[in-house]
Design an enzyme around this catalytic site. Structure first.
Site, mmCIF file in Angstrom:
data_model
loop_
_atom_site.group_PDB
_atom_site.id
_atom_site.type_symbol
_atom_site.label_atom_id
_atom_site.label_comp_id
_atom_site.label_asym_id
_atom_site.label_seq_id
_atom_site.Cartn_x
_atom_site.Cartn_y
_atom_site.Cartn_z
ATOM 1 N N GLN A 595 3.375 5.136 4.979
ATOM 2 C CA GLN A 595 2.829 3.823 4.640
ATOM 3 C C GLN A 595 3.376 3.300 3.321
ATOM 4 O OE1 GLN A 595 1.155 1.541 6.102
ATOM 5 N NE2 GLN A 595 0.776 0.242 4.322
ATOM 6 N N GLU A 596 3.530 4.168 2.346
ATOM 7 C CA GLU A 596 3.933 3.725 1.019
ATOM 8 C C GLU A 596 5.402 3.316 0.952
ATOM 9 O OE1 GLU A 596 2.321 3.092 -1.613
ATOM 10 O OE2 GLU A 596 0.378 4.054 -1.434
#
Length: 719
Positions: A595-596
């Site tokens: 996600q990051e």
């Protein structure tokens, strides 16, 4: 030994060699594609002899020029990888690549192999023929660079510059334009051709507008561009200024657009330039000036004119909000002119993009005033025009959630059901279904809620609402889902890309795929090539467009081979080791990294977060001494192993702070621990599901939902 004996022995040896060659002959299955892929794997592993045996068997079995060409191209690539460029050139010289539509690529590779083999004069003709190949050829710009380099070696600088200038007409991106322009500037400087230098510098300014300030651009090119900028015409200054604003360089864009009165711009570009100027001024926080500029745009019914009207509405609204000490009431009479102007912009004659943006603003007006039905009416129009869209969902959700928080469960359920009729997005539908079921429970209708919760709980992979549901019903057996049929398509339109993918020429495959018309087939091929090149964000975006179920609780329907293109994983074991060191679930840590940064070790956010786990330097600095036992250095954040350890340590710190709650720790990782601690203080007795939905930041809630699902997918795909 007598001569007759020698001859007899030689004959026997030849016979024996032939016999044993027949015995050792490799047999292949009828699936030639799979066998070819096996040979390619063997070449990458350094097993050349075994690979050649398979390729020879394929050629014998198929007896077609196409397989001869594929084998030759694959082996030539391996020759080049091993540094045997003479062998690669010899193999490529007569490979029948036209049978698979790759003759231009064969000629280009032949030229490069000849050059690397020390035969630049022989390389010139195949390079020229590759550059001048008929039909579409995504690597034409690359071919022009090879040809120009060969011409330059012969000191034919003018012809080299001409080739690069011709290539600039087919360049497909600012990066390609910049590459060509910089090379032309260099050649012009080498030959003292000032006119050529100025022409190339102008192209750099106009076709690749931000590259003249890019640190990777050579100093000689930046200086040439600075000189050329003073000779741009007003029309060219306007185009360049607008392009700079669009590219995010508001300061330079505004400076250029402010140099000339609008009257000197071409009439067809005047409105666009003024709107770009206004947007640039707003980016520089000069909102009053932006409002005045936007008001100068002629209301002539063009798209730009409609966009300007919408922009002015937003400016007025922003000014009113900035000048008010308290939040503006939707009933504030100063807002009425803005509301009326937005309603005009929802008329059928207004361009769709403007109409939808105006309608979404009206929806927010209604929602801010607590008018659920009025906002819902706007949402109906939005979803009528785009049935799969999600515009306007969040303000309406908040109004429904407000009812739930007030313990008006029938009212909340009615609103959840109304939203479920409009929004078909998988994740939002499941969220609405879960809270509808919770309302039913609290209304004393548990029998109706139970099958809804059981269905949600059965999701594979389980998302956040499956997790919540499993605390309320017995965890069911995994539902058997209809697996999507292989979504790949094989048509003539994709044949060249498919051949390049088969040959593992991924850079070329990606370039060719980008030139195709948008389609599922195009996106599937883009995903494969970009993933192989390590461009994980591009691959993930492409596979999501092709298969929208990916990244949702219905992802289990998608074959795992396609799902993995959405979920890259680290090389080696450093994430697993970081998870073990800090007692974390490795799947959660991988989901967080996915996600990051989508596993881009060089990722950097606008806020300044860096690396795989997107740590802020201040956070990393506070962890460096205890975790790394060394003084903090900025370079740590771009080292994947070090960044992963620091990110894992920070997640562990948050888990400890929030009593081991993965949801709250993830929320704090994204939204900040202070904000999440405040949510806890303000809601001391709420169950986990209600506490989660009470986090005020939509982005944080969405972040947690994604990481939870991603973690489950990593657990399934990489057990």
């Amino acid at each position: 030994m007598r001569r007759s004996a020698v001859l007899a022995l030689a004959a026997f040896v030849l016979f024996a060699c032939g016999l044993f060659a027949d015995v050792a002959r490799v047999e292949v299955s009828g699936d030639l594609d799979a066998e070819f892929a096996r040979a390619a794997d063997l070449l990458e592993e350094g097993e050349r002899a075994d690979a050649e045996g398979i390729l020879d068997a394929i050629r014998r079995k198929a007896a077609l020029p196409a397989w001869d060409a594929r084998a030759a191209l694959l082996l030539a690539d391996d020759d080049s990888r091993r540094g045997d460029f003479a062998a690669a050139a010899s193999r490529l010289e007569k490979a029948p690549a036209s049978s698979i539509g790759l003759d231009a690529y064969r000629r280009l590779q032949h030229a490069e192999a000849l050059e690397l083999a020390g035969r630049p004069d022989d390389a010139l003709e195949p390079a020229r023929r590759a550059f001048e190949a008929e039909g579409p050829f995504a690597f034409r710009v690359h071919a022009s660079s090879v040809l120009a380099r060969l011409l330059e070696k012969r000191r034919d600088y003018r012809q080299a510059a001409d080739v690069l200038a011709r290539a600039s007409h087919v360049a497909g991106s600012p990066g390609e334009n910049a590459q060509l322009a910089i090379a032309r500037i260099r050649l012009g400087l080498a030959t003292g051709d000032a006119a050529s230098v100025e022409s190339a510098a102008r192209d750099l300014l106009l076709d690749a507008p931000t590259y003249d300030a890019n640190r990777s651009t050579p100093g000689f090119a930046r200086r040439a561009a600075a000189r050329a900028e003073s000779s741009l015409s007003p029309a060219e200054r306007g185009r360049r200024g607008a392009a700079l604003v669009d590219a995010g360089d508001g300061r330079r864009g505004v400076n250029l657009l402010s140099r000339d009165p609008p009257a000197v711009w071409p009439e067809g570009e005047r409105g666009r330039n003024l709107l770009a100027l206004a947007r640039g001024q707003l980016a520089l926080k000069k909102s009053k000036l932006a409002e005045e500029t936007a008001a100068r745009i002629s209301d002539d019914g063009t798209l730009v004119a409609w966009e300007a009207r919408l922009f002015r509405c937003s400016l007025v609204l922003g000014r009113l909000r900035a000048g008010s000490r308290a939040p503006l009431s939707p009933e504030d009479p100063r807002l009425e002119p803005v509301r009326r102007a937005l309603e005009v912009l929802t008329a059928p004659a207004v361009p769709l993009s403007v109409r939808r943006a105006a309608r979404e603003r009206l929806l927010r007006f209604r929602a801010d005033g607590g008018d659920f039905e009025g906002a819902l009416a706007q949402a109906r129009e939005l979803t009528r025009e785009d049935p799969d869209g999600v515009d306007g969902f969040e303000p309406l959700w908040l109004l429904a959630w407000e009812r739930y928080r007030m313990r008006d469960f029938p009212g909340a359920r009615s609103r959840f059901e109304a939203l479920a009729e409009l929004y078909r997005d998988i994740s939002r539908s499941r969220r609405l279904e879960y809270w509808r079921a919770r309302c039913l429970e609290t209304e004393g209708r548990a029998a109706e809620a139970r099958p809804v919760l059981a269905k949600l709980a059965a999701a594979a992979p389980p998302d956040l609402y499956a997790r919540f549901a499993r605390t309320r019903v017995q965890t069911p057996a995994r539902l058997e889902r209809d697996v999507l049929r292989d979504p790949s398509t094989t048509t003539a339109a994709f044949s060249r890309v498919d051949e390049l993918l088969r040959l593992r020429m991924f850079e070329e495959a990606s370039a060719e795929a980008r030139r195709l018309l948008p389609s599922r087939g195009r996106d599937l091929r883009l995903a494969q090539s970009d993933f192989a090149l390590g461009r994980f964000l591009g691959a993930a975006s492409a596979i999501k467009r092709a298969l929208p179920q990916i990244g949702t609780a219905e992802e289990g329907r998608v074959p795992d081979a396609w799902r993995r293109l959405y979920y890259p994983i680290e090389e080696g074991t450093f994430l697993a080791e970081g998870a073990t060191e800090f007692s974390l679930d490795a799947a959660v840590l991988r989901g967080l990294v996915r996600q990051e940064s989508v596993f881009d070790a060089n990722a950097k956010s606008r806020a300044g977060a860096m690396g795989l786990t997107q740590l802020m330097p201040a956070t990393a600095k506070s962890l460096a001494r205890s975790v790394l036992r060394s003084r903090y250095r900025r370079a740590f954040l771009y080292d994947p192993g070090v960044n992963a350890r620091l990110g894992a340590a920070y997640l562990r710190r948050l888990l400890d702070r929030f009593d081991g709650s993965t949801l709250l720790a993830l929320a704090a990782y994204n939204g900040g621990p202070t904000r999440i601690a405040r949510v806890l203080r303000e809601n001391p007795s709420l169950p986990e599901d209600e506490l989660f939905e009470s986090i005020p930041l939509f982005e944080t809630r969405d972040y947690v939902r994604r990481v939870v699902l991603y973690a489950e997918s990593y657990r399934e795909l990489y057990p």
